[in-house]
Design a protein around this motif. Structure first.
Motif, PDB file in Angstrom:
ATOM      1  N   LYS A  66       0.830  -1.201   0.000  1.00  0.00           N
ATOM      2  CA  LYS A  66       0.000   0.000   0.000  1.00  0.00           C
ATOM      3  C   LYS A  66       0.870   1.259   0.000  1.00  0.00           C
ATOM      4  O   LYS A  66       0.567   2.240  -0.681  1.00  0.00           O
ATOM      5  N   GLU A  70       1.119   4.237  -2.719  1.00  0.00           N
ATOM      6  CA  GLU A  70       0.976   5.634  -2.294  1.00  0.00           C
ATOM      7  C   GLU A  70       2.136   6.488  -2.795  1.00  0.00           C
ATOM      8  O   GLU A  70       1.928   7.642  -3.201  1.00  0.00           O
ATOM      9  N   THR A 197      -5.785  -2.388   8.717  1.00  0.00           N
ATOM     10  CA  THR A 197      -6.028  -1.739   7.433  1.00  0.00           C
ATOM     11  C   THR A 197      -7.522  -1.533   7.242  1.00  0.00           C
ATOM     12  O   THR A 197      -8.318  -2.439   7.478  1.00  0.00           O
ATOM     13  N   TYR A 198      -7.907  -0.315   6.810  1.00  0.00           N
ATOM     14  CA  TYR A 198      -9.303  -0.033   6.520  1.00  0.00           C
ATOM     15  C   TYR A 198      -9.365   0.952   5.357  1.00  0.00           C
ATOM     16  O   TYR A 198      -8.688   1.983   5.383  1.00  0.00           O
ATOM     17  N   ASN A 199     -10.136   0.603   4.336  1.00  0.00           N
ATOM     18  CA  ASN A 199     -10.246   1.444   3.129  1.00  0.00           C
ATOM     19  C   ASN A 199      -8.877   1.764   2.540  1.00  0.00           C
ATOM     20  O   ASN A 199      -8.581   2.915   2.190  1.00  0.00           O
ATOM     21  N   ASP A 200      -8.034   0.725   2.475  1.00  0.00           N
ATOM     22  CA  ASP A 200      -6.709   0.828   1.863  1.00  0.00           C
ATOM     23  C   ASP A 200      -5.757   1.766   2.600  1.00  0.00           C
ATOM     24  O   ASP A 200      -4.765   2.226   2.037  1.00  0.00           O
ATOM     25  N   LYS A 201      -6.041   2.061   3.878  1.00  0.00           N
ATOM     26  CA  LYS A 201      -5.152   2.887   4.679  1.00  0.00           C
ATOM     27  C   LYS A 201      -4.809   2.174   5.984  1.00  0.00           C
ATOM     28  O   LYS A 201      -5.639   1.446   6.540  1.00  0.00           O
ATOM     29  N   HIS A 203      -4.085   2.070   9.928  1.00  0.00           N
ATOM     30  CA  HIS A 203      -4.490   2.796  11.125  1.00  0.00           C
ATOM     31  C   HIS A 203      -3.783   2.196  12.327  1.00  0.00           C
ATOM     32  O   HIS A 203      -3.429   1.012  12.333  1.00  0.00           O
ATOM     33  N   PRO A 219     -11.604   4.834  12.499  1.00  0.00           N
ATOM     34  CA  PRO A 219     -12.496   5.378  11.467  1.00  0.00           C
ATOM     35  C   PRO A 219     -13.882   5.649  12.046  1.00  0.00           C
ATOM     36  O   PRO A 219     -14.365   4.907  12.912  1.00  0.00           O
ATOM     37  N   GLU A 221     -16.777   5.171  11.036  1.00  0.00           N
ATOM     38  CA  GLU A 221     -17.761   4.102  10.871  1.00  0.00           C
ATOM     39  C   GLU A 221     -17.791   3.159  12.075  1.00  0.00           C
ATOM     40  O   GLU A 221     -18.835   2.618  12.434  1.00  0.00           O
TER      41      GLU A 221
END
Length: 228
Positions: A66, A70, A197-201, A203, A219, A221
């Motif tokens: 990832k 980036e 990893t969440y939404n390709d990022k 954390h 996040p 959510e």
């Protein structure tokens, strides 16, 4: 589509092995590649096949992929089930991609530490005499980068409990966050950091006595009422 680099006579290869210093080495390579306006390649080698990787190895590989996307890295190279000597692998990759500079981290916990030994380096220099090597010393931990104070990462889950999140080590039957937990060395409690990893990022949150203490870093959510 990759941008056309200004200097195709130069190209940089960063060799990473498992550990929290991989990201630092990649960013160091990216900084050099940006200054030279040349392609950047990332190499990771493992003797095990990919489907035999544990949760920690898989997490690092995912992070590096990832980060490579980036930073617009030319290519992330993962060679699994590799039985050849490291110097042979590095030399082959260097020749195949026209590498002119190689960056390797010096760490007591890294397989790449072998690069700092004279005999190994001499062999490698004979294999790829046209390459300049950069041996990057691992920095000492700071308040923001205490890499050496954690045990090996293990698969874990963040489970919502009322208005808090606690870390667990068995997969729950309801909604949770799966990631890797790095426990602080020398503590009897579940203190450390949790990465996921969440939404390709990527954390990261801090854990104290089993609970997230900075849930504002989760996040949005996950902060809404739990869906059963």
């Amino acid at each position: 589509m990759k941008h056309v680099k200004g200097r195709l006579d130069e190209s940089i290869l960063v060799c990473v092995y498992y550990g929290l210093n991989g990201e630092r080495l990649i960013r160091r390579g990216h900084k050099m590649a940006t200054m030279l306006d040349c392609p950047l390649y990332i190499l990771s080698v493992d003797s095990q096949p990919l489907d035999a990787f544990d949760a920690e190895k898989s997490s690092y590989i995912e992070q590096w992929k990832k980060l490579s996307d980036e930073l617009d890295v030319e290519k992330f190279i993962l060679l699994d089930a590799e039985k050849r000597p490291i110097q042979k692998v590095i030399a082959e990759v260097a020749k195949n991609f026209g590498i002119s500079q190689i960056i390797v981290g010096q760490s007591a916990q890294s397989r790449w530490e072998e690069i700092t030994k004279g005999s190994f380096l001499n062999v490698l220099l004979k294999e790829v005499p046209f390459v300049d090597f950069h041996i990057v010393a691992v920095q000492r931990p700071t308040d923001d980068d205490a890499n050496d104070i954690y045990e090996k990462g293990v698969r874990a889950y963040l489970i919502k409990e009322h208005d808090s999140f606690k870390v667990g080590f068995t997969c729950p039957k309801y909604v949770s966050i799966e990631g890797i937990f790095f426990k602080e060395i020398g503590t009897d409690f579940d203190n450390g950091i949790f990465k996921f990893t969440y939404n390709d990022k990527m954390h990261e949150v801090h854990i104290s006595e089993g609970y997230v203490i900075d849930k504002e870093n989760l996040p949005a959510e996950f902060l809404s009422p739990l869906r059963q």
